[in-house]
Design an enzyme around this catalytic site. Structure first.
Site, mmCIF file in Angstrom:
data_model
loop_
_atom_site.group_PDB
_atom_site.id
_atom_site.type_symbol
_atom_site.label_atom_id
_atom_site.label_comp_id
_atom_site.label_asym_id
_atom_site.label_seq_id
_atom_site.Cartn_x
_atom_site.Cartn_y
_atom_site.Cartn_z
ATOM 1 N N LYS A 1 8.580 27.245 -3.960
ATOM 2 C CA LYS A 1 9.433 26.560 -4.942
ATOM 3 C C LYS A 1 8.886 25.201 -5.344
ATOM 4 O O LYS A 1 9.133 24.731 -6.437
ATOM 5 C CB LYS A 1 10.819 26.341 -4.331
ATOM 6 C CG LYS A 1 11.698 27.547 -4.381
ATOM 7 C CD LYS A 1 13.110 27.147 -3.940
ATOM 8 C CE LYS A 1 13.854 28.388 -3.517
ATOM 9 N NZ LYS A 1 14.450 28.306 -2.208
ATOM 10 N N ARG A 2 8.173 24.571 -4.432
ATOM 11 C CA ARG A 2 7.677 23.230 -4.725
ATOM 12 C C ARG A 2 6.530 23.227 -5.732
ATOM 13 O O ARG A 2 6.204 22.214 -6.314
ATOM 14 C CB ARG A 2 7.238 22.532 -3.438
ATOM 15 C CG ARG A 2 8.389 22.041 -2.592
ATOM 16 C CD ARG A 2 7.881 21.372 -1.336
ATOM 17 N NE ARG A 2 7.175 22.351 -0.495
ATOM 18 C CZ ARG A 2 7.786 23.164 0.360
ATOM 19 N NH1 ARG A 2 9.088 23.103 0.494
ATOM 20 N NH2 ARG A 2 7.114 24.030 1.084
#
Ligand code: GLU
Length: 468
Positions: free
Chosen positions: A249-250
């Site tokens: 997600k980052r």
């Protein structure tokens, strides 16, 4: 390819416990491509057995995403929650044949055993304590209403799976834990339901992420238990970021929605994900070209492939320029309107199309339009330091002489400015950088002729006052 395989059937089997991301878009794409290459079926199965973690009831968003990407399945959706009777039937068969056993341990008890094993340097594995329970003990626990799960008694054998990239892969099952088929609430686990469905749906090829390889090993034991032929697998390399870590997600562009919001086109996303990990002569490919050119016979056996957002941007830029002007304008207009509602009131879609035309090759994403055209609607206020950095004082007289020069339109005026600068042997780099700063706020960016097409002559003259 095995002769007993009649019809090629692949499936995309997402769990609706999260939103679509590049990893599963890639899996969907590869399954769709493989099915298309063999004129087979591409099945959608929503793996929703873990209802407590469901974020997308009915997989509605998954289906919208697939349609947007041009990866609509040819069959399905099937929902695992609607198929529990089938799983129950398979389970009962295993119970009858005594290939499974009940376990009554709580999660905490299992964790204590696990920690003990780790402390003693042993591989953490279910210790089969439940196998030692007598019939009387089991009956007593059942009578007391103690919840339990079913575990599969893994045979101490070696299983072999066929994998498109790794060839025959064998696993010694004595290294694995007896896995669970059900949860304490009676629902079925991923490993079991996923296996039953692949058998029942006659899936010929299972294309899924490399992180499922150990699941495949234990599922192979289930295939053997039911004398069912194993499908052929392709465990794809996992996507990793530039630092070699699993994409998460980052990382920008991991979520499909993030890419869509940023203005990446579905054609570009599929094109990029089709290329990744292989090399092609011609890299810009639509679905048909991908079907023709992707070879699953010589597929990468690396354990991971790198996600390169710059390459994706490059491909996206190519796809943006391929869009017909009208279509492109239609997609850009709402983005621009949302970013600059007040400024944008004055301009009609037709006028907007005129603005887009000269700069469309500059767009790496659709969203770039908002920053790229902002200057058209709002004059910049260049910082004096920026002008000094480009030696404005050396050219003040020049700009002063040129600003009021007669010209009939902006392109003619800007051409004249360039010509005069050349005649006076002024460094064109500085002159044009200063001009861009005055017109747009930044020393680099659009070409001078594009600026001439975007700004009116009187506006150019007005903005040049900061140079004088
Ligand atoms: N529901 C599983 C997942 O999303 C499916 C894995 C598979 O393709 O078998 O990871």
């Amino acid at each position: 390819m095995d002769s007993e395989i009649k019809k090629i059937r692949t499936r995309f089997a997402p769990s609706p416990t999260g939103w679509m991301h590049l990893g599963n878009v890639r899996i969907a794409l590869l399954n769709a491509l493989f099915a298309k290459q063999h004129k087979g079926d591409f099945v959608l199965r929503i793996e929703d057995t873990d209802a407590s973690r469901d974020v997308d009831p009915g997989g509605v968003q998954i289906m919208k995403d697939l349609a947007w990407l041009g990866l609509t399945p040819t069959e399905g959706p099937y929902y695992q929650l609607q198929r529990t009777e089938l799983y129950q039937k398979y389970l009962e068969d295993l119970i009858k044949r005594e290939l499974v056993y009940r376990c009554f341990e709580t999660a905490e008890e299992l964790e204590i055993t696990r920690q003990r094993q780790i402390a003693r340097g042993l591989p953490p594995r279910y210790d089969q304590a439940a196998l030692k329970l007598s019939k009387t003990e089991i009956d007593a626990l059942l009578a007391a209403g103690k919840p339990f799960v079913w575990r599969f008694k893994l045979p101490q054998t070696t299983v072999v799976i066929k994998d498109l990239s790794h060839g025959d892969v064998s696993f010694d099952l004595s290294n694995f834990s007896d896995f669970t088929l059900t949860r304490q609430d009676g629902s079925f686990t991923f490993i079991f339901a996923n296996f039953v469905d692949d058998v029942d749906m006659k899936i010929s090829h299972v294309i899924r992420g490399g992180d499922h390889l150990t699941n495949t090993a234990v599922q192979a034991a289930l295939y053997n238990a039911f004398s069912a032929p194993l499908p052929i697998f392709y465990h794809t390399p996992l996507l990793c970021n530039t630092e070699g870590k699993k994409l998460s997600k980052r990382d920008f562009g991991f979520s499909l929605d993030e890419l869509r919001q940023a203005g990446f086109l579905p054609e570009a996303i599929c094109n990029y994900l089709g290329l990744i990990g292989a090399s092609f002569k011609e890299e810009i490919m639509d679905m048909n070209a991908l079907v023709q050119n992707i070879s699953f016979e010589h597929i990468s056996s690396a354990s991971q492939v790198r996600y390169d957002v710059e390459k994706l941007r490059w491909i996206n830029q190519k796809w943006i320029t391929k869009l017909p002007s009208l279509e492109l304008t239609k997609q850009l207009y709402p983005l621009m309107q949302a970013a600059h509602p007040a400024l944008f009131e004055k301009i009609t879609p037709e006028q907007f199309m005129q603005l887009v035309e000269p700069i469309k090759t500059e767009l790496t994403t659709l969203k770039d339009i908002t920053s790229l055209l902002h200057f058209v609607f709002e004059a910049p206020h260049p910082a004096p330091e920026l002008l000094q950095l480009h030696h404005v004082q050396e050219h003040t007289m020049f700009f002063k002489s040129i600003v009021s020069h007669p010209a009939t339109n902006a392109p003619e005026f800007l051409e004249l400015l360039k010509q005069k600068a050349r005649e006076e042997k002024r460094p064109l780099k500085d002159v044009l950088a200063l001009l861009r700063i005055a017109l747009t706020g930044a020393p680099t960016g659009l070409g001078i002729s594009e600026l001439g097409a975007l700004l009116e002559l009187h506006e150019i003259r007005k903005r040049m006052e900061c140079l004088i």
